[in-house]
Design an enzyme around this catalytic site. Sequence first.
Site, PDB file in Angstrom:
ATOM      1  N   GLU A 186      39.287  34.991  36.483  1.00 53.70           N
ATOM      2  CA  GLU A 186      38.750  35.202  37.684  1.00 53.70           C
ATOM      3  C   GLU A 186      38.834  36.752  38.022  1.00 53.70           C
ATOM      4  OE1 GLU A 186      37.592  36.387  41.906  1.00 53.70           O
ATOM      5  OE2 GLU A 186      39.675  36.317  40.839  1.00 53.70           O
ATOM      6  N   HIS A 224      46.804  41.526  45.557  1.00 54.42           N
ATOM      7  CA  HIS A 224      46.998  42.006  44.289  1.00 54.42           C
ATOM      8  C   HIS A 224      48.295  42.634  44.109  1.00 54.42           C
ATOM      9  CE1 HIS A 224      42.529  41.706  42.933  1.00 54.42           C
ATOM     10  NE2 HIS A 224      42.976  40.829  43.187  1.00 54.42           N
TER      11      HIS A 224
END
Length: 439
Positions: A170, A286
């Site tokens: 993803e 992230h």
Amino acid sequence: MNISVPRRATAAAALAALALAGLTGTSASASPAAAAAVTPPDIPLANVKQHLADLQSIATANGGNRAHGRTGYKASIDFVKAKLDAAGYTTALQQFTYNGATGYNLIADWPGGDPNQVIMSGSHLDSVTAGPGINDNGSGSAAILETALAVSRAQLQPTKHLRFAWWGAEELGLVGSKYYVNNLPSTERSKISGYLNFDMIGSPNPGYFVYDDDPTIEQTFKDYFTGLGIPTEIETEGDGRSDHAPFKNVGIPVGGLFSGADYIKTAAQAQKWGGTSGQAFDRCYHSSCDTSANINDTALDRNADAIAYAIWNLSSGTTTPPTGTVFENTADVAIPDSPGAAVTSSVTVSGITGNAPSTLKVGVDIVHTYIGDLVVDLIAPDGSVYNLSNRAGGSADNINQTYTVNASSEVANGVWKLRVQDKASADTGYISGFKLTFP
């Protein structure tokens, strides 16, 4: 991102019945089962947290991440698959290749339910290479895993078919979910009544965001949070950036939950939800610090319970009646309270050649004030027993449901029986109808 329950339904649950009418194609008063939302189980936060701890351990043992093409991702897929296999799911690994590396989607189907009406829930399991990805998106992956295991513990037999998915790659552009949707024949796409996406639901400075793509799914989630007294906002930060997008793009109804990524929480949002204004919903988005310490337990707990609420309710609605040859008994049969004996309603099948089908439709209409007391079986002419419901459904009222039974080993003609026994005291009811539909 790419980027304890009450005995009777709550007021929020009753509101959900109105929203469900859109997805089920019925009015909220069309049947006893549609009159109120079903009561899902509480999803144990400790279990969800344990799944996150296991994903953290996998990342730690595999270079600090669970990214596409890395050993940590394959270990994560294997971990989830083993849990589901042990719980009775039919699982399949779908392989694809991206950037020269093999990727995997994991698809898990719960037996039963109408295969032409599928409620599908998914989360991406991969992380970025920078870190272990525990909020993004271990949180969604762990929550739907525990919800799937709760389905197994309850031996849930919903009207619609349940499917769960964990997507690969993803973070590289929705690669896994695009691969799944693009390789799904149009006839199979049309069977998906709704896809629910869960990407980042435990952000440390959380918001409570609900996708606004499909009104019925959206309202179901909103009703749950209304019952908790928690205001929600429309999800915009991740719109089109997660795995619901490929489904939406081919016309499948989608919805989901989100607790925020690198957008900044406003003062108004902090006043509404708590937390710290002027900071990102997830400052470790992230990053290497997206570890098991990067989770807000309250948000994770609430969102996991909201997932179960939606899956239980969206999968329980009345389906389109099957066509075919119907044998029906509408005579009322009283079900004595425990410790009473089992009772039966019978139909005599005649004029059908050979054996019964592998997709025999068994229509059950039971009026009862606590269906979690009931054991419901289909008895074939030769005495073979097919369990339809084993004390499932908890405190919900009434069973008005069509089950699909593989009866291909049975001679079709003969006397078939619906057997019902009340296994606990204090609630009563009766069999209102029983029918078999042969295609």
